[in-house]
Enzyme design. Structure first.
Site, PDB file in Angstrom:
ATOM      1  N   SER A  51       0.827  -1.214   0.000  1.00  0.00           N
ATOM      2  CA  SER A  51       0.000   0.000   0.000  1.00  0.00           C
ATOM      3  C   SER A  51       0.852   1.251   0.000  1.00  0.00           C
ATOM      4  CB  SER A  51      -0.838   0.078   1.273  1.00  0.00           C
ATOM      5  OG  SER A  51      -1.653  -1.005   1.422  1.00  0.00           O
TER       6      SER A  51
ATOM      7  N   HIS B 286      -2.159  -3.496  -6.555  1.00  0.00           N
ATOM      8  CA  HIS B 286      -2.674  -3.083  -5.251  1.00  0.00           C
ATOM      9  C   HIS B 286      -4.182  -3.302  -5.160  1.00  0.00           C
ATOM     10  CE1 HIS B 286      -3.429   0.326  -2.150  1.00  0.00           C
ATOM     11  NE2 HIS B 286      -3.168  -0.803  -1.532  1.00  0.00           N
TER      12      HIS B 286
ATOM     13  N   GLU C  50      -5.130  -1.047  -8.282  1.00  0.00           N
ATOM     14  CA  GLU C  50      -4.175  -0.081  -8.816  1.00  0.00           C
ATOM     15  C   GLU C  50      -2.979  -0.868  -9.375  1.00  0.00           C
ATOM     16  OE1 GLU C  50      -4.954   3.760  -5.863  1.00  0.00           O
ATOM     17  OE2 GLU C  50      -3.338   2.378  -5.357  1.00  0.00           O
TER      18      GLU C  50
ATOM     19  N   ASN D 154      -4.796   6.197  -1.652  1.00  0.00           N
ATOM     20  CA  ASN D 154      -4.316   6.588  -0.327  1.00  0.00           C
ATOM     21  C   ASN D 154      -3.746   7.995  -0.294  1.00  0.00           C
ATOM     22  OD1 ASN D 154      -5.156   4.425   1.162  1.00  0.00           O
ATOM     23  ND2 ASN D 154      -3.288   3.238   0.805  1.00  0.00           N
TER      24      ASN D 154
HETATM   25  P1  NAI Z   1      -1.327  -9.780   7.264  1.00  0.00           P
HETATM   26  O1  NAI Z   1      -0.494  -9.500   8.452  1.00  0.00           O
HETATM   27  O2  NAI Z   1      -2.762 -10.156   7.435  1.00  0.00           O
HETATM   28  O3  NAI Z   1      -0.625 -10.961   6.423  1.00  0.00           O
HETATM   29  C1  NAI Z   1       0.721 -10.999   6.113  1.00  0.00           C
HETATM   30  C2  NAI Z   1       1.136 -12.455   5.971  1.00  0.00           C
HETATM   31  O4  NAI Z   1       2.441 -12.509   5.418  1.00  0.00           O
HETATM   32  C3  NAI Z   1       1.204 -13.192   7.289  1.00  0.00           C
HETATM   33  O5  NAI Z   1       0.448 -14.380   7.192  1.00  0.00           O
HETATM   34  C4  NAI Z   1       2.700 -13.465   7.490  1.00  0.00           C
HETATM   35  O6  NAI Z   1       2.940 -14.682   8.142  1.00  0.00           O
HETATM   36  C5  NAI Z   1       3.176 -13.521   6.077  1.00  0.00           C
HETATM   37  N1  NAI Z   1       4.594 -13.207   5.902  1.00  0.00           N
HETATM   38  C6  NAI Z   1       5.329 -12.258   6.507  1.00  0.00           C
HETATM   39  N2  NAI Z   1       6.584 -12.257   6.031  1.00  0.00           N
HETATM   40  C7  NAI Z   1       6.653 -13.237   5.096  1.00  0.00           C
HETATM   41  C8  NAI Z   1       7.681 -13.694   4.232  1.00  0.00           C
HETATM   42  N3  NAI Z   1       8.882 -13.165   4.249  1.00  0.00           N
HETATM   43  N4  NAI Z   1       7.389 -14.719   3.391  1.00  0.00           N
HETATM   44  C9  NAI Z   1       6.163 -15.273   3.359  1.00  0.00           C
HETATM   45  N5  NAI Z   1       5.142 -14.863   4.170  1.00  0.00           N
HETATM   46  C10 NAI Z   1       5.389 -13.856   5.012  1.00  0.00           C
HETATM   47  O7  NAI Z   1      -1.165  -8.510   6.310  1.00  0.00           O
HETATM   48  P2  NAI Z   1      -2.174  -7.957   5.202  1.00  0.00           P
HETATM   49  O8  NAI Z   1      -3.089  -6.986   5.810  1.00  0.00           O
HETATM   50  O9  NAI Z   1      -2.719  -9.090   4.430  1.00  0.00           O
HETATM   51  O10 NAI Z   1      -1.160  -7.092   4.292  1.00  0.00           O
HETATM   52  C11 NAI Z   1      -0.223  -7.707   3.454  1.00  0.00           C
HETATM   53  C12 NAI Z   1       0.274  -6.675   2.443  1.00  0.00           C
HETATM   54  O11 NAI Z   1      -0.831  -6.116   1.734  1.00  0.00           O
HETATM   55  C13 NAI Z   1       1.056  -5.502   3.015  1.00  0.00           C
HETATM   56  O12 NAI Z   1       2.055  -5.152   2.093  1.00  0.00           O
HETATM   57  C14 NAI Z   1      -0.003  -4.411   3.092  1.00  0.00           C
HETATM   58  O13 NAI Z   1       0.555  -3.128   3.008  1.00  0.00           O
HETATM   59  C15 NAI Z   1      -0.813  -4.706   1.840  1.00  0.00           C
HETATM   60  N6  NAI Z   1      -2.203  -4.237   1.866  1.00  0.00           N
HETATM   61  C16 NAI Z   1      -2.991  -4.353   2.975  1.00  0.00           C
HETATM   62  C17 NAI Z   1      -4.307  -3.916   2.960  1.00  0.00           C
HETATM   63  C18 NAI Z   1      -5.183  -4.046   4.157  1.00  0.00           C
HETATM   64  O14 NAI Z   1      -6.226  -3.390   4.204  1.00  0.00           O
HETATM   65  N7  NAI Z   1      -4.844  -4.868   5.136  1.00  0.00           N
HETATM   66  C19 NAI Z   1      -4.905  -3.312   1.750  1.00  0.00           C
HETATM   67  C20 NAI Z   1      -4.021  -3.321   0.607  1.00  0.00           C
HETATM   68  C21 NAI Z   1      -2.716  -3.736   0.690  1.00  0.00           C
END
Ligand code: NAI
Length: 507
Positions: free
Chosen positions: A124, A145, A157, A195
């Site tokens: 993001s 995105h 995006e 954003n």
């Molecule tokens: P989350 O914390 O729910 O999930 C992240 C997952 O990645 C976890 O299951 C973790 O174990 C895993 N992980 C961490 N490091 C890792 C690695 N090196 N290799 C493999 N797996 C790994 O996070 P979420 O909310 O799903 O966000 C993920 C990405 O998406 C971030 O970059 C965030 O900025 C982006 N994002 C989030 C949004 C939201 O509303 N939560 C919206 C749009 C984008």
């Protein structure tokens, strides 16, 4: 027009959290074999169980056939190691939001996948250019995105960094479209489109609150009932969580070298410091604890309809007021346009705000009894309208203004005399930011409007909204805000100035 990746292409999703699971669901539903990888043991398998349950639910609701749900579920596989992703033609990364961790993952991937594999990040806030800097072949990296929840939100995006090959961005664009999404192209710049352009929705409301314009419930109600927004800014920030919303604001502000356009709010800093993070902690701007009273918007008590109402000109506000008074059988006299006066009655002059305070308008007009009304998305349909009276205005005159609007069927919220009330200044600043994003080559004008309608559910794209209000009016609002505050924050986008002088619309 580039082709979408065929459904024969294996898609790898890395990170099985909220976003990764949603993206894997979308890709599997679209017909791809999807490999899900996460470093947390069992996370990928658990996510797949959850996605299959989603498919079953959709089948139960008749949105998918049982066979299609089963087939989509069967296309999902957990991958224990990055090395298991060698046959992927597209990798979408949705791991922790850290530049170094993402760079490490993508460099590991480069050693595993084929040269033709496209690499995409769901980040993001991290620069795609910066992630790409670590890669041998940054041309194949782009942002993809999604918005949360990915299966439901239509917007994607497609973000190009400095090195991203146009073919890669175009293939991702076509692929997202084939997945049933509405993609937009964006250049990798802080906050991308949504954003960045959404910041004023929070920032202007926080300003008005800080300056005592009204309470949260009143401002939220005005944004919903006059602005057509699904949620007011304060209830929305409470839902997002102040830790998250404040962090995004800070990151965009810092990324733009502390541009005052984006400066964070002390009120929100306080909520974060206090641990009042919103709904999830039971308290934010509102109190969500059991038994807590729901905060209600302040609504002016009923005033009698004044006699001698005159409606001036044929502006959209005048036409709506005319229709609404007629529908409620209230007598009035139509008159030719008279400057910016919308209506007069009982000694009061009503105008739509142009970004000056009512008190300054009264001084400029050399008449004390001035009441300003706020913007509405549609003055025909709005159920509530914010107003502000000049400090020189006699109470009887203010009551006449309120009575007139109530006779037209509006609930009236009386705000303190803040410049630009709440909606006009918010929409002007949303349009200003949208215009700057276009002017700086982040995206084109249709993309910014699509992004804001689909990414954050705005009732209207900010540029189309500005066109409907009139760019000259938007420009006046911004200049008057800039004059009042003396801050660079309210400087008018060169693109708005250009279109005002070229006398044409954006779109
Ligand atoms: P989350 O914390 O729910 O999930 C992240 C997952 O990645 C976890 O299951 C973790 O174990 C895993 N992980 C961490 N490091 C890792 C690695 N090196 N290799 C493999 N797996 C790994 O996070 P979420 O909310 O799903 O966000 C993920 C990405 O998406 C971030 O970059 C965030 O900025 C982006 N994002 C989030 C949004 C939201 O509303 N939560 C919206 C749009 C984008």
């Amino acid at each position: 027009m580039m082709q979408a990746l065929s459904t024969q292409t294996v898609v790898a999703v890395i990170g099985a959290g909220a976003m990764g699971a949603g993206i894997a669901q979308v890709a599997a539903a679209a017909g791809h074999m999807v490999k899900v990888h996460d470093t947390r043991p069992d996370a990928a398998a658990q996510a797949i169980v959850g996605i299959r349950a989603q498919f079953e639910k959709m089948a139960a609701k008749g949105k998918l056939t049982v066979e299609a749900a089963q087939a989509a579920g069967a296309r999902l596989h957990a991958a224990e190691h990055v090395a298991d992703l060698a046959d992927a033609g597209l990798v979408v990364e949705a791991i922790v939001e850290s530049l170094s961790v993402k760079q490490k993952l993508f460099t590991d991937l480069e050693a595993v996948v084929s040269a033709r594999c496209i690499l995409a990040s769901n980040t993001s806030s991290i620069s795609i250019t910066a992630i790409g800097a670590a890669l041998k072949n940054p041309q194949r990296l782009a942002g993809l995105h999604f918005f949360n929840p990915a299966p439901l939100m239509a917007l994607v995006e497609v973000v190009s960094g400095l090195a991203t090959a146009p073919e890669v961005a175009h293939t991702l664009f076509a692929t997202a479209a084939a997945w049933g999404k509405t993609p937009v192209h964006a250049k990798s710049t802080p906050g991308f489109i949504v954003n960045r352009v959404a910041r004023p929705y929070y920032a202007e409301a926080l300003r008005v609150l800080t300056e005592g314009g009204a309470d949260c419930a009143t401002l939220d109600a005005c944004c919903r009932e006059a602005g057509g927004f699904r949620m007011g800014p304060f209830e929305l920030m409470d839902m997002i969580g102040h830790d998250v919303n404040f962090a995004v604001t800070n990151s965009v502000w810092r990324a733009f070298f502390n541009d005052p356009r984006f400066s964070p709010s002390l009120i929100q800093q306080d909520l974060v410091d206090a641990g009042f993070l919103g709904k999830k902690t039971g308290r934010g701007f509102y109190n969500y604890q059991e038994g807590a009273n729901k905060a209600l918007p302040s609504t002016a008590p009923t005033q009698p309809a004044p006699s001698g109402i005159v409606i001036y000109g044929q502006t959209t506000a005048a036409q709506a007021l005319t229709a609404r008074l007629q529908a409620n059988s209230t007598d009035f006299t139509p008159a030719a346009a008279m400057g910016d006066t919308l209506a007069t009655a009982g000694g009061v002059t009503l105008r739509v705000t142009d970004g000056r305070t009512a008190t300054r308008c009264a001084f400029d007009m050399q008449t004390p009894n001035v009441v300003l009304i706020d913007l509405a998305l549609d003055y025909h349909k709005a159920t509530r309208l914010a107003v502000a009276a000049a400090s020189q205005c006699a109470p009887t005159a203010a009551h006449a203004a309120i009575g007139l609007l109530q006779a037209a069927g509006f609930a009236v919220s009386v705000l303190q005399d803040v410049p630009g009330l709440i909606l006009m200044r918010t929409v002007a600043m949303l349009a200003n930011e949208a215009a700057d994003a276009v002017n700086q080559g982040v995206c084109d004008a249709p993309a910014v409007d699509t992004a804001m309608r689909l990414g954050v559910n705005y009732p209207c794209g900010p540029l189309a909204w500005a066109d409907a209000i009139g760019l000259e009016k938007i420009s006046a609002v911004l200049s008057n805000l800039a004059h009042t505050y003396g801050e660079d924050r309210y400087r008018t986008s060169p693109l708005i100035q250009h279109h005002v002088f070229a006398a044409k619309n954006f779109l």
